[in-house]
Design a protein around this motif. Structure first.
Motif, PDB file in Angstrom:
ATOM      1  N   UNK A 183       1.118   8.007  -3.166  1.00 27.33           N
ATOM      2  CA  UNK A 183       1.084   7.109  -4.312  1.00 27.33           C
ATOM      3  C   UNK A 183       0.303   5.820  -4.080  1.00 27.33           C
ATOM      4  N   UNK A 184      -0.028   5.525  -2.828  1.00 27.14           N
ATOM      5  CA  UNK A 184      -0.813   4.312  -2.550  1.00 27.14           C
ATOM      6  C   UNK A 184      -2.100   4.613  -1.797  1.00 27.14           C
ATOM      7  N   UNK A 185      -2.549   5.855  -1.818  1.00 25.74           N
ATOM      8  CA  UNK A 185      -3.800   6.230  -1.167  1.00 25.74           C
ATOM      9  C   UNK A 185      -4.876   6.508  -2.223  1.00 25.74           C
ATOM     10  N   UNK A 186      -6.137   6.224  -1.909  1.00 20.96           N
ATOM     11  CA  UNK A 186      -6.654   5.538  -0.724  1.00 20.96           C
ATOM     12  C   UNK A 186      -6.500   4.029  -0.863  1.00 20.96           C
ATOM     13  N   UNK A 187      -6.631   3.315   0.242  1.00 18.50           N
ATOM     14  CA  UNK A 187      -6.434   1.869   0.249  1.00 18.50           C
ATOM     15  C   UNK A 187      -7.788   1.171   0.367  1.00 18.50           C
ATOM     16  N   UNK A 188      -8.249   0.617  -0.734  1.00 19.62           N
ATOM     17  CA  UNK A 188      -9.466  -0.197  -0.705  1.00 19.62           C
ATOM     18  C   UNK A 188      -9.123  -1.671  -0.508  1.00 19.62           C
ATOM     19  N   UNK A 189      -8.048  -2.091  -1.158  1.00 19.23           N
ATOM     20  CA  UNK A 189      -7.621  -3.491  -1.061  1.00 19.23           C
ATOM     21  C   UNK A 189      -6.093  -3.500  -0.929  1.00 19.23           C
ATOM     22  N   UNK A 190      -5.560  -3.815   0.243  1.00 24.36           N
ATOM     23  CA  UNK A 190      -4.099  -3.760   0.438  1.00 24.36           C
ATOM     24  C   UNK A 190      -3.322  -4.657  -0.519  1.00 24.36           C
ATOM     25  N   UNK A 191      -3.876  -5.824  -0.879  1.00 22.84           N
ATOM     26  CA  UNK A 191      -3.149  -6.721  -1.777  1.00 22.84           C
ATOM     27  C   UNK A 191      -3.044  -6.102  -3.163  1.00 22.84           C
ATOM     28  N   UNK A 192      -4.122  -5.493  -3.637  1.00 22.30           N
ATOM     29  CA  UNK A 192      -4.067  -4.815  -4.928  1.00 22.30           C
ATOM     30  C   UNK A 192      -3.046  -3.680  -4.913  1.00 22.30           C
ATOM     31  N   UNK A 193      -3.001  -2.945  -3.807  1.00 25.33           N
ATOM     32  CA  UNK A 193      -2.011  -1.864  -3.714  1.00 25.33           C
ATOM     33  C   UNK A 193      -0.586  -2.411  -3.771  1.00 25.33           C
ATOM     34  N   UNK A 194      -0.342  -3.527  -3.101  1.00 27.49           N
ATOM     35  CA  UNK A 194       0.988  -4.124  -3.096  1.00 27.49           C
ATOM     36  C   UNK A 194       1.463  -4.462  -4.503  1.00 27.49           C
TER      37      UNK A 194
END
Length: 448
Positions: free
Chosen positions: A391-402
């Motif tokens: 549900x959180x892949x792929x990670x381009x920007x960790x803050x946006x994912x958070x």
């Protein structure tokens, strides 16, 4: 001498814990993301943050955590709660605020609230918050002594309110008694490492001007924040104009309560001149987007507040009106709501939503020198979130994912002052089975 200097180069520095993580978001500076860094904990505080290769050469510790697909962030700060009301979750949904309060919540509280209710409700709330990455909460409710005791036992940071309301309750018969009990609690917690106090008048419509003036004087004497519901609904504004001839904010301003010590919660009904005054006085605001939406109370004008330099933190409110204590949900809702209301997709970007849930909350509570960002010298209040799932892949920007993708179930580990309160998704000092049993007891009692 040369040989001694050369030997000292190989002496490893001792730490208590070393956390190696894929991403580290310090919050200060805003928007920064550090790749493959290590955070060093010593005596409950952050000793240093540095690249993992350098950390391996310089530090050794009895506890080394390898978090390969995780992002490490400061502990989340829930800046407005009524923790014990977790036991009233779902009791009266889909109602406007005044009907919800007067016809359902207040009657239920009159019958059931006790020190035992608050203790067991707070235990439920603390467990939920810790599992969701919240390391500090600011509470307003009856029997704050019980909430303080549970937070301390769980190893969680809390600011407990010295509640004041003109209405009698099972906790106190008058404003004088509320204040007397609150001041006794303040003295008890004066040197506590995790739990502090704030004065907590419920609202301008439930606390008289005389008592609000007493609270301002006490806040100055004790150097504690003042935590109050303010400008929550249009009805509150209309009622104040009818009874006092002015809006509630003007009443507090005349008393001298608008200041960097004031934590004003909700603030959905604001005019431009009022926002200017809030900026001038350094007043803090706590935005509770999910609760405000559920009770149809309105929208805090967050972009306009931030443009004026006003500190805006985030809170969940109580689980009876939210219905959860999930700061990831509040971050997402705050960011999306700001964009929708402003008609501007750039309003409240992800990094600022994270700031509101961490450092802004610490600033509002007067704790920014201790928590809220990952800076050497601050306490090691930390949260590790696993981004290595579908549900959180792929990670381009960790803050946006958070902010836009992460669910609180992805929280794996939580530290408060360097002590692990959640390890691999499990609480270290609370028993979920016992808490659920207590919940069933109160469910059956309240429903009956």
């Amino acid at each position: 001498m040369g040989q001694l200097a050369e030997r000292r180069d190989y002496i490893m520095e001792q730490a208590d814990t070393i956390i190696n993580t894929r991403w580290l978001v310090p919050v200060e500076p805003s928007g920064a993301v550090l790749d493959h860094h290590a955070l060093i904990i010593r005596a409950g505080r952050i000793a240093q943050i540095l690249p993992q290769t350098e950390a391996k050469q310089r530090y050794q510790a009895p506890c080394i955590r390898e978090l390969g697909n995780h992002v490490l962030i400061p502990g989340l700060v829930n800046a407005h709660t009524h923790a014990a009301m977790a036991l009233l979750r779902g009791l009266a949904d889909d109602l406007p605020l005044l009907s919800w309060l007067k016809e359902h919540i207040w009657p239920a509280e009159q019958i059931h609230v006790s020190a035992e209710f608050v203790q067991q409700g707070s235990e439920l709330a603390v467990a939920e918050m810790l599992l969701g990455g919240i390391t500090c909460f600011n509470d307003m409710y009856f029997f704050p002594e019980a909430t303080a005791r549970i937070a301390a036992q769980a190893g969680m940071r809390a600011v407990v309110g010295m509640i004041v309301i003109d209405l009698p309750s099972v906790y106190a018969a008058s404003a004088d008694e509320y204040l007397s009990r609150g001041l006794a609690l303040h003295d008890t917690l004066r040197n506590h490492p995790l739990v502090t106090t704030a004065l907590a008048p419920h609202a301008p419509y439930t606390v008289s001007e005389r008592n609000l003036e007493r609270i301002r004087i006490l806040a100055d004497e004790l150097d504690v924040p003042v935590h109050i519901h303010l400008h929550e609904t249009a009805h509150e504004i209309a009622q104040s104009i009818e009874r006092h001839g002015v809006r509630p904010l003007a009443r507090l301003d005349a008393i001298g309560l608008l200041s960097p010590s004031l934590i004003a919660v909700h603030m959905t009904q604001l005019e431009a001149i009022e926002m200017d005054r809030l900026a001038e006085t350094g007043t803090h605001i706590v935005h509770c987007p999910e609760s405000n939406l559920k009770l149809a109370s309105g929208f805090a004008p967050v972009p306009a507040l931030l443009e004026r330099g006003i500190n805006v933190a985030l809170g969940t409110d109580g689980a009876a009106s939210n219905n959860d204590l999930d700061m990831f949900g509040e971050m997402r809702m705050a960011a999306l709501l700001a964009k929708g209301v402003a008609g501007d997709a750039t309003a409240l970007p992800a990094h600022h939503a994270l700031h509101m849930a961490t450092l802004a909350g610490a600033q509002a509570l007067g704790l920014a020198d201790r928590i809220g960002s990952l800076v050497p010298g601050k306490y090691a209040d930390l949260v590790a979130i696993d981004l290595g799932c579908l549900s959180s892949a792929p990670v381009y920007n960790p803050i946006s994912q958070l902010v836009y993708a992460v669910d609180r179930s992805q929280v794996s580990d939580v530290w408060v002052a360097g002590r692990e309160a959640v390890t691999n998704g499990r609480l270290t000092s609370l028993d979920p089975t016992a808490i659920l049993s207590q919940c069933q007891y109160w469910h059956d009692k309240i429903q009956a």
